[in-house]
Write a protein that holds these residues in place. Structure first.
Motif, PDB file in Angstrom:
ATOM      1  N   LEU A 108      50.227  37.907 -12.671  1.00 16.25           N
ATOM      2  CA  LEU A 108      48.808  37.550 -12.478  1.00 16.25           C
ATOM      3  C   LEU A 108      48.532  36.152 -13.520  1.00 16.25           C
ATOM      4  CD1 LEU A 108      46.297  38.005 -10.633  1.00 16.25           C
ATOM      5  CD2 LEU A 108      45.555  39.519 -12.807  1.00 16.25           C
ATOM      6  N   SER A 109      48.042  35.137 -12.897  1.00 16.51           N
ATOM      7  CA  SER A 109      47.837  34.166 -13.774  1.00 16.51           C
ATOM      8  C   SER A 109      46.353  33.733 -13.416  1.00 16.51           C
ATOM      9  CB  SER A 109      48.643  32.919 -13.450  1.00 16.51           C
ATOM     10  OG  SER A 109      48.362  31.805 -13.919  1.00 16.51           O
ATOM     11  N   GLY A 110      45.616  33.325 -14.444  1.00 18.88           N
ATOM     12  CA  GLY A 110      43.972  32.782 -14.220  1.00 18.88           C
ATOM     13  C   GLY A 110      43.909  32.008 -15.021  1.00 18.88           C
ATOM     14  N   GLU A 111      43.037  31.028 -14.512  1.00 14.29           N
ATOM     15  CA  GLU A 111      42.378  29.731 -15.197  1.00 14.29           C
ATOM     16  C   GLU A 111      40.908  29.950 -15.415  1.00 14.29           C
ATOM     17  OE1 GLU A 111      39.791  26.342 -14.941  1.00 14.29           O
ATOM     18  OE2 GLU A 111      40.608  27.069 -12.943  1.00 14.29           O
ATOM     19  N   SER A 112      40.303  29.865 -16.721  1.00 11.03           N
ATOM     20  CA  SER A 112      38.902  29.837 -16.941  1.00 11.03           C
ATOM     21  C   SER A 112      38.429  31.201 -16.675  1.00 11.03           C
ATOM     22  CB  SER A 112      37.903  28.716 -16.219  1.00 11.03           C
ATOM     23  OG  SER A 112      36.935  28.521 -16.838  1.00 11.03           O
ATOM     24  N   LEU A 113      37.684  31.175 -15.716  1.00 10.96           N
ATOM     25  CA  LEU A 113      37.102  32.607 -15.223  1.00 10.96           C
ATOM     26  C   LEU A 113      38.172  33.437 -15.086  1.00 10.96           C
ATOM     27  CD1 LEU A 113      34.944  34.827 -14.445  1.00 10.96           C
ATOM     28  CD2 LEU A 113      34.626  33.450 -12.402  1.00 10.96           C
ATOM     29  N   GLY A 114      39.222  32.898 -14.153  1.00 11.76           N
ATOM     30  CA  GLY A 114      40.642  33.862 -13.611  1.00 11.76           C
ATOM     31  C   GLY A 114      41.156  34.258 -14.794  1.00 11.76           C
ATOM     32  N   GLY A 115      41.231  33.500 -16.115  1.00 10.79           N
ATOM     33  CA  GLY A 115      41.788  33.989 -17.307  1.00 10.79           C
ATOM     34  C   GLY A 115      40.946  35.132 -17.777  1.00 10.79           C
ATOM     35  N   TRP A 116      39.816  35.160 -17.668  1.00 11.08           N
ATOM     36  CA  TRP A 116      38.958  36.117 -18.392  1.00 11.08           C
ATOM     37  C   TRP A 116      39.035  37.545 -17.577  1.00 11.08           C
ATOM     38  CZ3 TRP A 116      32.918  34.712 -19.008  1.00 11.08           C
ATOM     39  CH2 TRP A 116      32.545  35.463 -19.946  1.00 11.08           C
ATOM     40  N   CYS A 133      49.388  35.042 -17.142  1.00  6.13           N
ATOM     41  CA  CYS A 133      49.415  33.889 -17.805  1.00  6.13           C
ATOM     42  C   CYS A 133      47.588  33.517 -17.796  1.00  6.13           C
ATOM     43  CB  CYS A 133      49.974  32.774 -16.895  1.00  6.13           C
ATOM     44  SG  CYS A 133      49.629  31.181 -17.296  1.00  6.13           S
ATOM     45  N   LEU A 134      47.431  33.172 -19.003  1.00  5.53           N
ATOM     46  CA  LEU A 134      46.264  32.744 -19.315  1.00  5.53           C
ATOM     47  C   LEU A 134      46.241  31.327 -19.638  1.00  5.53           C
ATOM     48  CD1 LEU A 134      45.309  35.580 -22.008  1.00  5.53           C
ATOM     49  CD2 LEU A 134      45.014  35.722 -19.726  1.00  5.53           C
ATOM     50  N   ASN A 135      45.439  30.682 -18.523  1.00  3.45           N
ATOM     51  CA  ASN A 135      45.338  29.360 -18.497  1.00  3.45           C
ATOM     52  C   ASN A 135      43.911  28.591 -18.972  1.00  3.45           C
ATOM     53  OD1 ASN A 135      45.718  26.515 -17.686  1.00  3.45           O
ATOM     54  ND2 ASN A 135      45.587  27.063 -15.214  1.00  3.45           N
ATOM     55  N   THR A 136      43.878  27.920 -19.773  1.00  4.06           N
ATOM     56  CA  THR A 136      42.414  27.357 -20.248  1.00  4.06           C
ATOM     57  C   THR A 136      41.670  28.571 -20.245  1.00  4.06           C
ATOM     58  OG1 THR A 136      41.949  26.422 -18.364  1.00  4.06           O
ATOM     59  CG2 THR A 136      43.029  25.070 -20.011  1.00  4.06           C
ATOM     60  N   THR A 137      41.858  29.792 -20.728  1.00  4.28           N
ATOM     61  CA  THR A 137      41.095  31.072 -20.490  1.00  4.28           C
ATOM     62  C   THR A 137      39.680  31.041 -20.993  1.00  4.28           C
ATOM     63  OG1 THR A 137      41.173  33.380 -20.410  1.00  4.28           O
ATOM     64  CG2 THR A 137      41.699  32.343 -22.365  1.00  4.28           C
ATOM     65  N   ALA A 138      38.661  31.523 -20.378  1.00  6.67           N
ATOM     66  CA  ALA A 138      37.351  31.561 -20.937  1.00  6.67           C
ATOM     67  C   ALA A 138      37.035  33.053 -21.309  1.00  6.67           C
ATOM     68  CB  ALA A 138      36.361  31.099 -19.807  1.00  6.67           C
ATOM     69  N   GLY A 139      35.659  33.090 -22.005  1.00  5.60           N
ATOM     70  CA  GLY A 139      35.107  34.520 -21.979  1.00  5.60           C
ATOM     71  C   GLY A 139      35.780  35.199 -23.409  1.00  5.60           C
ATOM     72  N   LEU A 140      35.750  34.458 -24.348  1.00  6.65           N
ATOM     73  CA  LEU A 140      36.465  34.835 -25.667  1.00  6.65           C
ATOM     74  C   LEU A 140      34.936  35.210 -26.590  1.00  6.65           C
ATOM     75  CD1 LEU A 140      39.466  32.729 -26.374  1.00  6.65           C
ATOM     76  CD2 LEU A 140      39.108  34.709 -24.832  1.00  6.65           C
ATOM     77  N   THR A 141      34.975  36.073 -27.402  1.00  9.65           N
ATOM     78  CA  THR A 141      33.976  36.299 -28.435  1.00  9.65           C
ATOM     79  C   THR A 141      33.614  35.143 -29.345  1.00  9.65           C
ATOM     80  OG1 THR A 141      35.154  37.592 -30.102  1.00  9.65           O
ATOM     81  CG2 THR A 141      34.358  38.748 -28.223  1.00  9.65           C
ATOM     82  N   LYS A 142      32.486  35.123 -29.861  1.00 11.33           N
ATOM     83  CA  LYS A 142      32.330  33.960 -30.882  1.00 11.33           C
ATOM     84  C   LYS A 142      32.979  34.396 -32.306  1.00 11.33           C
ATOM     85  CE  LYS A 142      30.100  30.118 -31.377  1.00 11.33           C
ATOM     86  NZ  LYS A 142      28.664  29.959 -31.088  1.00 11.33           N
TER      87      LYS A 142
END
Length: 298
Positions: A108-116, A133-142
Motif C-alpha cells: 500500500l502506497s499513499g500520498e498526502s491523505l493517502g499516506g495518512w 510507502c509514505l509519499n509526502t504523507t500528511a497528518g503528523l502531530t505537532k
C-alpha cells in the motif's frame, strides 16, 4: 515548461476499471496481473486516481506477477460517496477493495491523505499489509514536528498549510471555477502544473456529487487522529518514505526524523525539484524506488 504530451500516453495498455462489492463502487486505474499481492496506490485529499497516470503501467511492467491499482478514494472521483469520511471509513473502503480483489494483503502506497490512511492502517490493521510507502504523507502531530524542526521551519510549515486551506476554501466558496481549481493544483507542484491535469480535476469538480461531498471531506480531517512518535514506533511493516526538498506543509527533516528515530524497518528518499507530487514530477525515480522496495520484500 508545462507538459504538452498527454499524460494518458503513460497509461496506454492499462485499464479504467470499476469494482462493486455491494457496499462500495470503486473506480481505479489498473494494469498488470498475477498471483503476488498487488500494489494499491492512494491519492491525497480532493484528488483522484489520475494522480498516478505516470506510475501505474510502469510499475505493473516492472513488478513481476502482480497487478497495480490506483483507486479513487471514498467520496472522491467516481467512487461511492457515503457521507462519512473518518479515517476508519477510508480504511474500511480500502479493506473492502482488497477483499473484493480476493487477496489477503497488498503493498500500500499513499500520498498526502493517502499516506495518512496508510499510516493509520499500518498501526491499526497491519494484517492487510505487506509493505507501505509514505509519499509526502500528511497528518503528523505537532509534537513530532517540534522534535524534528526549528521554530523557523514550523512557522513556514504552518504558513504553507494555511495557504492550502485558503486556496481550498476560496475554490469551494466560488463553486469550483477553473482558475481557482488551477490555483489549488499549483500548490502540489514545484513547477507549473500540466494543464491537462487541471482540466481533469476541473471536470471532476463540476460533478454535483463531488461538489456536495468536498466540504464534508475537508471538514472531516479536523477530527482525525494524527500520527505521532508512538504510532510510528508501533509500525512493524517495512516502510518506504518518499519525500521532497520543496514539499509544502511537511519539511523533509520531519520525515528524516521518522525514518532515523522511530520506524523499525524503513528507508527514505528525498527528491529534488519536486513539491507535493513526486510521483508525477519525479516519476522515474518514484517508480524505480517503489518497485525496488517491493521487490526486496516480495
Amino acid at each position: 515548461m508545462p507538459e504538452t504530451t498527454s499524460a494518458w500516453v503513460d497509461m496506454l495498455g492499462g485499464e479504467i476499471s470499476y469494482f462493486d462489492d455491494g457496499t462500495y463502487r470503486t473506480r481505479c486505474l489498473h494494469a498488470g496481473s498475477g498471483s503476488e499481492p498487488p500494489l494499491v496506490l492512494l491519492h491525497g485529499i480532493g484528488g483522484h486516481a489520475e494522480a498516478y497516470l505516470k506510475n501505474v503501467l510502469t510499475l505493473a511492467t516492472t513488478l513481476e506477477d502482480r497487478a497495480v491499482y490506483a483507486i479513487d478514494l471514498l467520496g472522491h472521483g467516481f467512487t461511492s460517496k457515503p457521507g462519512s469520511y473518518r479515517l476508519e471509513d477510508y480504511a474500511n473502503h480500502v479493506e473492502a477493495f482488497i477483499d473484493h480483489l480476493d487477496y489477503d494483503s497488498v503493498h500500500l502506497s499513499g500520498e498526502s491523505l493517502g499516506g495518512w490512511i496508510t499510516s493509520w492502517m499500518a498501526v491499526n490493521r497491519s494484517d492487510h499489509l505487506e509493505t507501505i510507502c509514505l509519499n509526502t504523507t500528511a497528518g503528523l502531530t505537532k509534537d513530532l514536528h517540534r522534535r524534528a524542526l526549528s521554530d523557523e521551519q514550523i512557522t513556514q510549515m504552518d504558513a504553507e498549510n494555511q495557504d492550502l486551506m485558503d486556496r481550498t476554501k476560496e475554490m469551494i466558496e466560488h463553486n469550483y471555477p477553473r482558475d481557482l481549481v488551477e490555483r489549488r493544483v499549483e500548490w502540489l507542484f514545484h513547477d507549473e502544473p500540466p494543464q491537462e491535469l487541471v482540466d481533469i480535476r476541473y471536470r471532476l469538480y463540476q460533478r454535483e456529487d463531488v461538489k456536495a461531498e468536498m466540504p464534508t471531506i475537508y471538514e472531516s480531517t479536523s477530527e482525525f487522529g494524527r500520527i505521532g512518535d508512538d504510532d510510528f514506533k508501533r509500525i512493524d511493516v517495512p516502510t518506504l518514505i518518499i519525500h521532497t526538498d520543496h514539499n509544502p506543509g511537511t519539511p523533509a527533516d520531519t520525515m528524516r526524523y521518522v525514518n532515523d528515530s522511530l520506524l523499525k524497518e524503513s528507508e527514505i528518499h528525498v527528491y529534488e525539484q519536486a513539491a507535493h507530487w513526486p510521483q508525477w514530477e519525479q516519476a522515474d525515480e518514484f517508480n524505480a524506488h517503489l518497485a525496488e522496495f517491493i521487490g526486496t520484500y516480495a
